[in-house]
Design a protein around this motif. Structure first.
Motif, PDB file in Angstrom:
ATOM      1  N   GLY A 577      -4.796  13.724   3.495  1.00  0.00           N
ATOM      2  CA  GLY A 577      -4.951  13.979   2.071  1.00  0.00           C
ATOM      3  C   GLY A 577      -6.353  13.600   1.626  1.00  0.00           C
ATOM      4  N   ASP A 578      -6.512  13.493   0.325  1.00  0.00           N
ATOM      5  CA  ASP A 578      -7.824  13.212  -0.247  1.00  0.00           C
ATOM      6  C   ASP A 578      -7.992  11.688  -0.314  1.00  0.00           C
ATOM      7  N   VAL A 579      -8.725  11.145   0.626  1.00  0.00           N
ATOM      8  CA  VAL A 579      -8.811   9.692   0.770  1.00  0.00           C
ATOM      9  C   VAL A 579     -10.254   9.242   0.597  1.00  0.00           C
ATOM     10  N   THR A 580     -10.471   8.229  -0.217  1.00  0.00           N
ATOM     11  CA  THR A 580     -11.832   7.691  -0.319  1.00  0.00           C
ATOM     12  C   THR A 580     -11.997   6.436   0.517  1.00  0.00           C
ATOM     13  N   THR A 581     -11.054   5.500   0.414  1.00  0.00           N
ATOM     14  CA  THR A 581     -11.184   4.310   1.256  1.00  0.00           C
ATOM     15  C   THR A 581      -9.820   3.905   1.791  1.00  0.00           C
ATOM     16  N   ILE A 582      -9.878   3.250   2.937  1.00  0.00           N
ATOM     17  CA  ILE A 582      -8.661   2.723   3.550  1.00  0.00           C
ATOM     18  C   ILE A 582      -8.930   1.260   3.866  1.00  0.00           C
ATOM     19  N   PRO A 606      -1.888 -16.392  12.232  1.00  0.00           N
ATOM     20  CA  PRO A 606      -1.433 -17.781  12.313  1.00  0.00           C
ATOM     21  C   PRO A 606       0.051 -17.868  11.945  1.00  0.00           C
ATOM     22  N   ALA A 607       0.662 -19.028  12.156  1.00  0.00           N
ATOM     23  CA  ALA A 607       2.090 -19.201  11.878  1.00  0.00           C
ATOM     24  C   ALA A 607       2.389 -18.938  10.405  1.00  0.00           C
ATOM     25  N   GLY A 608       3.592 -18.462  10.168  1.00  0.00           N
ATOM     26  CA  GLY A 608       4.004 -18.179   8.790  1.00  0.00           C
ATOM     27  C   GLY A 608       4.375 -16.717   8.641  1.00  0.00           C
ATOM     28  N   GLU A 609       4.325 -16.261   7.415  1.00  0.00           N
ATOM     29  CA  GLU A 609       4.642 -14.857   7.159  1.00  0.00           C
ATOM     30  C   GLU A 609       3.339 -14.055   7.149  1.00  0.00           C
ATOM     31  N   ALA A 610       3.319 -12.990   7.903  1.00  0.00           N
ATOM     32  CA  ALA A 610       2.135 -12.127   7.884  1.00  0.00           C
ATOM     33  C   ALA A 610       2.558 -10.791   7.294  1.00  0.00           C
ATOM     34  N   ALA A 611       2.034 -10.481   6.119  1.00  0.00           N
ATOM     35  CA  ALA A 611       2.364  -9.196   5.489  1.00  0.00           C
ATOM     36  C   ALA A 611       1.200  -8.249   5.745  1.00  0.00           C
ATOM     37  N   TYR A 612       1.443  -7.261   6.595  1.00  0.00           N
ATOM     38  CA  TYR A 612       0.395  -6.288   6.880  1.00  0.00           C
ATOM     39  C   TYR A 612       0.499  -5.150   5.891  1.00  0.00           C
ATOM     40  N   SER A 613      -0.615  -4.772   5.335  1.00  0.00           N
ATOM     41  CA  SER A 613      -0.551  -3.642   4.428  1.00  0.00           C
ATOM     42  C   SER A 613      -1.792  -2.789   4.588  1.00  0.00           C
ATOM     43  N   ILE A 614      -1.605  -1.513   4.358  1.00  0.00           N
ATOM     44  CA  ILE A 614      -2.729  -0.580   4.356  1.00  0.00           C
ATOM     45  C   ILE A 614      -2.711   0.101   3.001  1.00  0.00           C
ATOM     46  N   VAL A 615      -3.831   0.048   2.327  1.00  0.00           N
ATOM     47  CA  VAL A 615      -3.926   0.743   1.056  1.00  0.00           C
ATOM     48  C   VAL A 615      -4.903   1.890   1.251  1.00  0.00           C
ATOM     49  N   ALA A 616      -4.432   3.102   1.009  1.00  0.00           N
ATOM     50  CA  ALA A 616      -5.306   4.275   1.067  1.00  0.00           C
ATOM     51  C   ALA A 616      -5.548   4.710  -0.367  1.00  0.00           C
ATOM     52  N   THR A 617      -6.790   4.726  -0.749  1.00  0.00           N
ATOM     53  CA  THR A 617      -7.131   5.070  -2.125  1.00  0.00           C
ATOM     54  C   THR A 617      -7.829   6.416  -2.145  1.00  0.00           C
ATOM     55  N   GLY A 618      -7.448   7.227  -3.087  1.00  0.00           N
ATOM     56  CA  GLY A 618      -8.117   8.514  -3.239  1.00  0.00           C
ATOM     57  C   GLY A 618      -8.158   8.855  -4.705  1.00  0.00           C
ATOM     58  N   PRO A 619      -8.811   9.959  -5.022  1.00  0.00           N
ATOM     59  CA  PRO A 619      -8.879  10.342  -6.432  1.00  0.00           C
ATOM     60  C   PRO A 619      -7.495  10.594  -7.022  1.00  0.00           C
ATOM     61  N   GLY A 620      -6.513  10.907  -6.168  1.00  0.00           N
ATOM     62  CA  GLY A 620      -5.175  11.189  -6.678  1.00  0.00           C
ATOM     63  C   GLY A 620      -4.314   9.955  -6.806  1.00  0.00           C
ATOM     64  N   GLY A 621      -4.833   8.784  -6.491  1.00  0.00           N
ATOM     65  CA  GLY A 621      -4.025   7.572  -6.603  1.00  0.00           C
ATOM     66  C   GLY A 621      -4.037   6.796  -5.302  1.00  0.00           C
ATOM     67  N   ASP A 622      -3.191   5.760  -5.260  1.00  0.00           N
ATOM     68  CA  ASP A 622      -3.117   4.890  -4.092  1.00  0.00           C
ATOM     69  C   ASP A 622      -1.832   5.167  -3.342  1.00  0.00           C
ATOM     70  N   SER A 623      -1.881   5.046  -2.027  1.00  0.00           N
ATOM     71  CA  SER A 623      -0.652   4.998  -1.245  1.00  0.00           C
ATOM     72  C   SER A 623      -0.757   3.755  -0.394  1.00  0.00           C
ATOM     73  N   ARG A 624       0.393   3.124  -0.161  1.00  0.00           N
ATOM     74  CA  ARG A 624       0.339   1.864   0.562  1.00  0.00           C
ATOM     75  C   ARG A 624       1.492   1.807   1.548  1.00  0.00           C
ATOM     76  N   ALA A 625       1.240   1.244   2.709  1.00  0.00           N
ATOM     77  CA  ALA A 625       2.317   1.008   3.660  1.00  0.00           C
ATOM     78  C   ALA A 625       2.335  -0.490   3.942  1.00  0.00           C
ATOM     79  N   LEU A 626       3.526  -1.037   4.121  1.00  0.00           N
ATOM     80  CA  LEU A 626       3.693  -2.480   4.242  1.00  0.00           C
ATOM     81  C   LEU A 626       4.607  -2.822   5.401  1.00  0.00           C
ATOM     82  N   GLN A 627       4.339  -3.939   6.046  1.00  0.00           N
ATOM     83  CA  GLN A 627       5.269  -4.438   7.061  1.00  0.00           C
ATOM     84  C   GLN A 627       5.105  -5.956   7.158  1.00  0.00           C
ATOM     85  N   ASN A 628       6.222  -6.670   7.089  1.00  0.00           N
ATOM     86  CA  ASN A 628       6.169  -8.128   7.209  1.00  0.00           C
ATOM     87  C   ASN A 628       6.517  -8.556   8.619  1.00  0.00           C
ATOM     88  N   VAL A 629       5.763  -9.496   9.124  1.00  0.00           N
ATOM     89  CA  VAL A 629       6.031 -10.037  10.454  1.00  0.00           C
ATOM     90  C   VAL A 629       6.121 -11.561  10.322  1.00  0.00           C
TER      91      VAL A 629
END
Ligand code: ARG
Length: 734
Positions: A577-582, A606-629
């Motif tokens: 899609g139309d992506v400016t930054t990831i 490191p130990a604890g909760e690691a929340a991985y997320s990817i934010v893709a930003t474009g002129p049409g808005g943001d999309s984000r994917a998340l996963q907790n480990v």
């Protein structure tokens, strides 16, 4: 240097087992094939011709897999036409000229082969990855696309004798100081490579798998020319591909070859296994070589004089299919373009005009001529164009209902014409849930006409005392424009959008007003002079609709749920899609800002909760994917933590608010549709949960009394807890 090569039918790193599956499927097809027939003699006196990419979509053979069981050479003769698949992202072998004509060594070679065989040649431009599948299902008779011979590919296709011998090379910015003498020299660099090529497999197996190159330094591109474009833009450091296409890219001297002789390549024509075309094609190649035609082609397209052309080694024997792979029923992906249903450009001969910044919908009729049923995990995805703007804001578009083998399907993509006048050609390709690009490369071609320069009102009637201006005349939907005017000593003034009643919009004779038109709108200032005459000035504001938010084609974190301290996870993604930054983050830590559209990032949290997320930003808005480990602290006792595999991701097909600009006290509708592996759908307004476990496809009406900006966010979560979200906004005005 070992040159283990897979890919071509299936790209690395898409599951190896799957690749094997396709090989097996090929064997299954070949198992029911008749024994090859001796080639009939050549048709005596018809002439061949080569043309641009065909938009008439008659497939090779009578469709689907049946062609394989028949005598391919006989069918080609009866048809009078050889259907050649190519991949036109690889100058000087195959590319589009500025006039949108196919050109290059491979294209000319196919033309000569057609001439010798006494048949016409029709080209089908496809994603490189899809050529093998297209041969398997008989969609094309031959593939000519700088295809290197490899043992793995020989298990799936037959190769003609070699028509060109070359080598792999590395390209970098001129003056970068980068020198690649051996694979280990690549280690510190971001290395770009084309998906499904021998170079990708080679780097993955010899550099990444051996630990020489960190996995996140290998960036895999769908199209070879995009990798080179990103090198020019400084987004990658090195491109590895065949030497001549890289030399072609380096002709302007801003780029330079920084390594060569990396891996030897021998190019040949690929045919379906057992194709009776093999002998006639080899005979024709032999003649072309002995008559010096191949050398002439090399001179014309490859800038090589005849002494530089490497001698062509003898072809090797074709290995037999092993018995063990004959008994599988894995399917093959293939697609044929049937027709352009909207915005037909007549093979780019007459791209239809579309005014600048205008939304339009392109529709193609396509046929599933593979053996897999297309589910909603299949998408049509943009893969480039003649210029970067040719993407026209289009995003990966999923298939909405199952399409069985043999069925046709009409697919529509939403586009917005570029603002600058010109001819645009954007390319699209089908992508399977496994990430394989396949089928005919679709395209959309339009002409954006030059806008007439705004004519100032006729001087005779113009009173120089009226000043009417806007701070800008082109915006994206959601943005605003400030109008200001000064009508001197006029007695009355009205400011309004065309179509509105002037009388209801009286304003001071000098003033300003902010307008946020959601669509292209012309505003007028009507001025009544002291003597009773009126004068009207107009300013048109061009509004480019906001494109859709970026689209996650895949996202995974492995292991996905629990690890011990000291262990690492791999975050993988593919976004279109139309992506400016990831941006890739773990909790508050940025792991990678400005990440590529597809990539891998390794992290050892490191130990604890690691929340991985990817934010893709474009002129049409943001999309984000998340996963907790969860990262367990030291001494986890015996055994390794269990790694739950990441499941397939939900797909948000769309999220929209309509209208996206309303008056306080009125209502708007939020609509959405999700598919794929969805377990839970949630809708939030400004962070507040308004719907939980919502239907997969639905809408709600929201009536808003306060002015301001509202953000609606849709989260879709699968059973493994992997989530994707999209957000859109709406403005409430008084
Ligand atoms: N020779 C390499 C291969 O066979 C790359 C070919 C890429 N061809 C193309 N038209 N993009 O894997």
């Amino acid at each position: 240097m070992k040159n283990a090569i897979k890919g071509f039918v299936l790209p690395y790193p898409i599951a190896r087992s799957l690749r094997l599956g396709v090989i097996m499927a090929a064997m299954l097809l070949f198992a029911c094939r008749e024994a090859p027939q001796p080639p009939p003699t050549l048709a005596p006196d018809s002439t061949g011709e080569s043309g641009g990419a065909s938009d008439d979509a008659t497939g090779a053979g009578s469709g689907g897999t049946t062609a394989l069981a028949e005598d391919a050479w006989k069918i080609v003769q009866q048809r009078g036409r050889l259907i050649v698949g190519t991949s036109a992202d690889y100058p000087p072998f195959a590319f589009y000229t500025e006039d949108f004509e196919l050109d290059g060594y491979d294209i000319a070679l196919a033309g000569l082969l057609g001439e010798r065989l006494g048949v016409d040649v029709e080209f089908k431009d496809m994603a490189f990855d899809g050529l093998g599948g297209a041969l398997l299902v008989g969609q094309i008779d031959a593939a000519i696309a700088a295809i290197s011979i490899t043992d793995q590919r020989r298990e799936q296709v037959d190769f003609s004798t070699i028509y060109f011998a070359g080598e792999g090379a590395a390209l970098a910015a001129a003056g970068s100081g980068i020198v690649i003498n051996e694979l280990a020299d690549l280690a510190p660099y971001r290395v770009a490579v084309q998906e499904g090529t021998v170079h990708e497999t080679w780097l993955q197996e010899e550099a990444v798998d051996t630990g020489l190159l960190p996995p996140d330094n290998l960036l895999v591109y769908v199209a070879a020319d995009k990798a080179v474009a990103d090198l020019r833009a400084g987004l990658v450091d090195v491109v590895v591909a065949d030497k001549l296409p890289l030399e072609f890219a380096a002709r302007d001297e801003s780029l330079a070859i920084v390594g060569q002789g990396l891996n030897r390549q021998r190019f040949a024509v690929a045919l379906a296994r057992g194709s009776t075309l093999l002998s006639p094609v080899n005979e024709a190649l032999f003649d072309l070589q002995s008559e010096g035609e191949l050398a002439r082609l090399a001179e014309q397209f490859l800038d090589l004089d005849t002494t530089e052309v490497q001698p062509l080694p003898e072809p090797e024997a074709t290995p037999e299919a092993s018995e063990s792979v004959r008994s599988s029923n894995v399917c093959i992906d293939a697609m044929t373009l049937i027709a352009h249903l909207a915005f037909d450009d007549d093979g780019m001969r007459s791209p239809p005009p579309v005014s600048p910044g205008t939304p339009f919908q392109k529709t193609w009729r396509i046929q599933n001529n593979g053996t897999c049923t297309w589910t909603t995990g299949y998408v049509l995805t943009p893969v480039g164009g003649n210029v970067p703007q040719a993407g026209m804001g289009g995003a990966a578009t999923p298939i909405r209902e199952p399409v069985a083998p043999g069925e046709t399907y009409d697919i529509t993509v939403n586009l917005v014409s570029p603002l600058v006048a010109g001819v645009y050609q954007g390319f699209w390709s089908m992508r399977s849930p496994a990430g394989l690009l396949f089928g005919d490369r679709l395209w959309v071609g339009i002409t954006v006409p030059a806008q007439p320069t705004p004519t100032p009102p006729a001087t005779a009637t113009v009173s120089p005392s009226i000043d009417f201006r806007a701070d800008r005349t082109a915006i994206r939907a959601g943005e605003c424009v400030i109008f200001s005017w000064n009508a001197g000593n006029a007695s009355d003034a009205f400011f309004y959008a065309q179509g509105q009643q002037p009388d209801l919009n009286r304003v001071a004779v000098a003033g300003s007003q902010t307008e946020c038109p959601p669509v292209t709108t012309t505003y007028e200032l009507r001025v009544v002079m002291g003597n009773g005459t009126t004068e009207t000035r107009t300013i048109r504001i061009d509004v480019q609709p906001s494109p859709a938010a970026p689209f996650f084609e895949s996202f995974s974190v492995t292991p996905s749920h629990q690890i011990a301290v000291g262990q690492c996870v791999d975050v993988r993604w593919r976004i279109s899609g139309d992506v400016t930054t990831i941006r890739v983050t773990r909790n508050e830590t940025t792991l990678w800002n400005g990440a590529p559209l597809s990539g891998t990032s390794r992290d050892c949290p490191p130990a604890g909760e690691a929340a991985y997320s990817i934010v893709a930003t474009g002129p049409g808005g943001d999309s984000r994917a998340l996963q907790n480990v969860t990262v367990l602290s030291a001494t986890p006792g015996s055994g390794t933590p269990t790694a739950t595999p990441a499941g397939p991701l939900p797909i948000i097909n769309n999220l929209a608010v309509n209208p996206n600009r309303i008056f306080a006290g009125t209502c708007l509708t939020v609509s959405w549709s999700v598919s794929g592996s969805v377990n839970r759908v949630q809708l939030r307004r400004d962070g507040v949960l308004v719907l939980d476990f919502a239907v997969f496809s639905g809408n709600v009406t929201d009536c808003l009394t306060n002015e301001g900006n509202y953000v609606y966010r849709l989260d879709a979560t699968n059973a493994q807890g992997n989530a994707v979200f999209q957000q859109v906004s709406a403005t409430v005005v008084r």
